[in-house]
Scaffold this active site. Structure first.
Site, short mmCIF file in Angstrom:
data_model
loop_
_atom_site.label_atom_id
_atom_site.label_comp_id
_atom_site.label_asym_id
_atom_site.label_seq_id
_atom_site.Cartn_x
_atom_site.Cartn_y
_atom_site.Cartn_z
N ASN A 22 8.97 31.80 39.39
CA ASN A 22 8.27 32.06 40.65
C ASN A 22 7.74 33.49 40.59
O ASN A 22 8.52 34.44 40.69
CB ASN A 22 9.25 31.88 41.82
CG ASN A 22 8.65 32.29 43.15
OD1 ASN A 22 7.44 32.52 43.24
ND2 ASN A 22 9.48 32.37 44.17
N LYS A 24 5.93 34.97 42.70
CA LYS A 24 5.79 35.58 44.03
C LYS A 24 4.42 36.25 44.12
O LYS A 24 3.46 35.74 43.56
CB LYS A 24 6.96 36.54 44.29
CG LYS A 24 8.32 35.86 44.03
CD LYS A 24 9.50 36.63 44.51
CE LYS A 24 10.78 35.83 44.24
NZ LYS A 24 11.99 36.44 44.75
N HIS A 109 11.03 28.54 50.36
CA HIS A 109 11.65 29.73 49.77
C HIS A 109 12.13 30.63 50.90
O HIS A 109 11.48 30.73 51.94
CB HIS A 109 10.65 30.45 48.87
CG HIS A 109 11.31 31.51 48.03
ND1 HIS A 109 11.68 32.74 48.54
CD2 HIS A 109 11.69 31.51 46.73
CE1 HIS A 109 12.25 33.44 47.58
NE2 HIS A 109 12.28 32.72 46.48
N GLU A 111 11.95 33.67 51.32
CA GLU A 111 10.96 34.68 51.74
C GLU A 111 9.93 34.07 52.69
O GLU A 111 9.44 34.73 53.59
CB GLU A 111 10.31 35.30 50.48
CG GLU A 111 11.30 36.21 49.76
CD GLU A 111 11.09 36.34 48.27
OE1 GLU A 111 10.01 35.99 47.77
OE2 GLU A 111 12.04 36.81 47.59
N GLU A 179 19.29 29.13 46.21
CA GLU A 179 19.03 30.55 46.00
C GLU A 179 19.73 31.35 47.10
O GLU A 179 19.18 31.50 48.21
CB GLU A 179 17.53 30.84 46.05
CG GLU A 179 16.73 30.12 45.00
CD GLU A 179 15.42 30.84 44.69
OE1 GLU A 179 15.19 31.15 43.52
OE2 GLU A 179 14.66 31.13 45.63
N GLY A 185 16.60 39.23 43.80
CA GLY A 185 16.02 40.55 43.55
C GLY A 185 17.00 41.71 43.67
O GLY A 185 16.60 42.86 43.71
N SER A 224 18.46 36.53 40.73
CA SER A 224 18.82 37.51 39.68
C SER A 224 19.21 36.86 38.35
O SER A 224 20.09 37.36 37.66
CB SER A 224 19.92 38.45 40.17
OG SER A 224 19.47 39.25 41.24
O1 LIG Z 1 13.60 34.21 44.54
C1 LIG Z 1 13.78 33.96 43.36
C2 LIG Z 1 13.04 32.87 42.70
O2 LIG Z 1 12.42 32.04 43.62
C3 LIG Z 1 14.71 34.76 42.53
O3 LIG Z 1 14.14 36.00 42.33
P1 LIG Z 1 14.83 37.02 41.28
O4 LIG Z 1 15.04 36.25 40.01
O5 LIG Z 1 13.83 38.13 41.12
O6 LIG Z 1 16.12 37.45 41.89
#
Ligand SMILES: O=C(CO)COP(=O)(O)O
Length: 262
Positions: A22, A24, A109, A111, A179, A185, A224
């Site tokens: 992803n 983002k 997601h 976010e 997640e 992150g 992560s």
């Molecule tokens: O949100 C994520 C994937 O959708 C995970 O992000 P990270 O791997 O950067 O922690």
């Protein structure tokens, strides 16, 4: 006991791992080389046992899909609108993503749930929109740090799985991604045992609702995931791959995670 062992062997054979990236809100046209590098690597031993997917920003979906050509690397979107078209300035529909060459789309997601106030009901409608356009929906769920500390993570995730996944889910049109928000992150990762606890709960909810098909649905872990922790996380029970954020931006890291699939 014999039945249990047989069932485990069968489900292990059915669930082919998926390692999904992803991106983002990262990536410009100049970044397409990373996707091409992953597509080239797909022709070797990786694609024999692992499905690979990159979800670049919407601006790059068509370019990425053209660049990967006939390789085994799939391209996906990061979100879609509940409708196929209309007066929704700035939004992207599942139909548009499919037209651009995507075969999957992430919905729900954390976010999106946080930044755009997306409820379970909206996520569910987005998954249905994905299916109407022939896309596989990757439905994301996960608890906050406060919910984890309060011991509510199983209730929260179970509730999200129930309310965010539409009727009609199959092992082909649905992937679930667990997640935990506090691991995204941050460099913080749950232990493989903690991951297995939640994935087993998700599996149980899927099997209760969809029967045998629930055994064959893939459940990814995200948060992560890096080359150095991938083997431990991907080896946990009921983990059928990873949804990778930051480490998916570099082909070498993403491929190292894919190679870590048991
Ligand atoms: O949100 C994520 C994937 O959708 C995970 O992000 P990270 O791997 O950067 O922690």
């Amino acid at each position: 006991m014999a039945n249990f062992t047989l069932e485990m062997l069968m489900t292990a054979a059915v669930r082919r791992p998926l390692v999904a990236g992803n991106w983002k809100m990262n990536g410009l046209k100049a970044s397409i080389g990373e996707i091409e590098a992953i597509a080239r690597a797909c022709d070797d031993s990786i694609s024999a046992r692992v499905d690979l997917l990159i979800c670049p920003p919407a601006t790059l979906v068509a370019l990425a899909a053209d660049s990967v050509g006939t390789s085994q690397l799939a391209i996906g979107g990061q979100d879609c609108h509940v409708k196929a078209s209309g007066a929704h300035t700035g939004d992207v529909s599942a139909e548009m993503l499919a037209d651009a060459g995507a075969t999957m789309v992430i919905v729900g997601h954390s976010e999106r749930r946080a930044d755009h106030n997306e409820s379970d009901a909206i996520v569910r409608a987005k998954a249905e929109a994905a299916w109407r356009s022939g896309l596989t929906a990757i439905v994301c769920v996960g608890e906050s740090e406060a919910q984890r500390k309060a011991g509510e993570h199983l209730d929260v995730v179970g509730g999200q799985v129930t309310a965010s996944i539409p009727d009609g889910a199959t092992p082909t049109n649905l992937v679930v991604a667990y997640e935990p928000i506090w691991a995204i992150g941050t460099g913080l990762v749950p232990t493989p045992e903690d991951v297995a606890e939640v994935h087993s709960l998700v599996r149980a909810v899927l099997v209760e609702r969809f029967g045998e098909a629930g055994q064959a649905m893939r459940i990814l872990y995200g948060g992560s995931v890096k080359p150095d922790n991938a083997a431990a996380l991907l080896g946990a029970a009921n983990v059928d791959g990873a949804l990778v954020g930051g480490a998916s931006l570099k082909a070498t890291d993403f491929l190292a995670i894919a190679r870590a699939c048991p």
